[in-house]
Design a protein around this motif. Structure first.
Motif, short mmCIF file in Angstrom:
data_model
loop_
_atom_site.label_atom_id
_atom_site.label_comp_id
_atom_site.label_asym_id
_atom_site.label_seq_id
_atom_site.Cartn_x
_atom_site.Cartn_y
_atom_site.Cartn_z
N PHE A 175 0.72 4.05 -2.85
CA PHE A 175 0.36 5.43 -2.52
C PHE A 175 1.54 6.40 -2.65
CE2 PHE A 175 -3.02 3.56 0.48
CZ PHE A 175 -3.92 3.44 -0.56
N ALA B 109 -9.41 6.53 4.52
CA ALA B 109 -8.31 6.18 5.42
C ALA B 109 -7.24 7.27 5.47
CB ALA B 109 -7.68 4.85 5.00
N ILE B 110 -7.10 8.06 4.41
CA ILE B 110 -6.09 9.12 4.42
C ILE B 110 -6.58 10.38 5.12
CG2 ILE B 110 -4.85 8.25 2.41
CD1 ILE B 110 -6.11 10.52 0.78
N ALA C 37 0.83 -1.21 0.00
CA ALA C 37 0.00 0.00 0.00
C ALA C 37 0.86 1.26 0.00
CB ALA C 37 -0.95 -0.01 1.20
N ASP D 186 -12.67 3.45 0.47
CA ASP D 186 -12.10 3.16 1.78
C ASP D 186 -10.70 3.75 1.92
OD1 ASP D 186 -14.38 1.74 2.45
OD2 ASP D 186 -13.44 -0.24 2.23
N ALA D 187 -9.91 3.63 0.86
CA ALA D 187 -8.55 4.18 0.88
C ALA D 187 -8.60 5.69 1.05
CB ALA D 187 -7.80 3.81 -0.40
N ARG D 188 -9.51 6.34 0.33
CA ARG D 188 -9.63 7.80 0.44
C ARG D 188 -10.01 8.21 1.86
NH1 ARG D 188 -13.14 12.30 -0.44
NH2 ARG D 188 -12.11 13.92 -1.65
N LEU E 203 -2.06 9.52 -4.90
CA LEU E 203 -2.98 10.03 -3.88
C LEU E 203 -3.83 11.17 -4.42
CD1 LEU E 203 -0.85 9.84 -0.63
CD2 LEU E 203 -2.86 8.48 -1.23
N GLY F 272 -11.48 1.63 -3.11
CA GLY F 272 -10.85 2.93 -3.35
C GLY F 272 -11.42 4.01 -2.46
N ILE G 221 -6.67 9.62 -6.39
CA ILE G 221 -7.65 9.07 -5.45
C ILE G 221 -8.49 10.19 -4.85
CG2 ILE G 221 -7.92 7.89 -3.21
CD1 ILE G 221 -5.50 6.15 -4.04
N LEU H 214 -8.73 -0.28 -6.95
CA LEU H 214 -9.13 0.94 -6.26
C LEU H 214 -9.93 1.86 -7.17
CD1 LEU H 214 -5.95 1.83 -4.18
CD2 LEU H 214 -7.87 0.37 -3.57
#
Length: 130
Positions: free
Chosen positions: A29, A96-97, A25, A92-94, A35, A90, A38, A75
């Motif tokens: 990223f 998470a940041i 990851a 979820d990744a956004r 990033l 994806g 995303i 993602l």
């Protein structure tokens, strides 16, 4: 264009010969523009050119490569109308940041209030003459 394959868990990546999921990851990223893409896709699907404009006009070849990587990592996806959108993973990744963004704001505020340190001035070309 990109010699290294899309970072995925279980595959060797920068910092991990075993492809630990966190390292994969971080490798994904950490690639230039990933990033930002995303982030820009987080509110709404975008076509290629509108996404490119939102990303400060990055080169089309880099955008194409990053979108391919995000699709391989599951993602991002291409919708029927040809626009790009984040998948649930994806999104979820956004999300998470978000805490990292909040931390970066606190960090910036802390640094803005702090007086310069000796280490901070070391690269300014000035020598200590005392």
């Amino acid at each position: 264009m990109n010699a290294s394959p899309t970072p995925l868990p279980g595959r060797p990546v920068r910092g991990s010969t075993t492809g630990r999921s966190l390292m994969a990851a971080l490798d994904l990223f950490g690639r230039r523009w990933t990033l930002r893409i995303i982030w820009e896709l987080g509110n709404e699907p975008l076509g290629f050119r509108p996404l490119q404009r939102r990303c400060d006009g990055m080169s089309s070849s880099v955008l194409r490569q990053r979108l391919t990587e995000l699709q391989e990592a599951r993602l991002a996806e291409v919708l029927r109308d040809g626009s790009y959108a984040l998948t649930p993973l994806g999104q979820d990744a956004r999300e998470a940041i978000g805490p990292v963004i909040e931390w970066s704001r606190r960090w910036a505020a802390e640094l803005a209030d702090a007086p310069p340190t000796a280490a901070g001035g070391a690269g300014d070309g000035q020598r200590n003459r005392s």
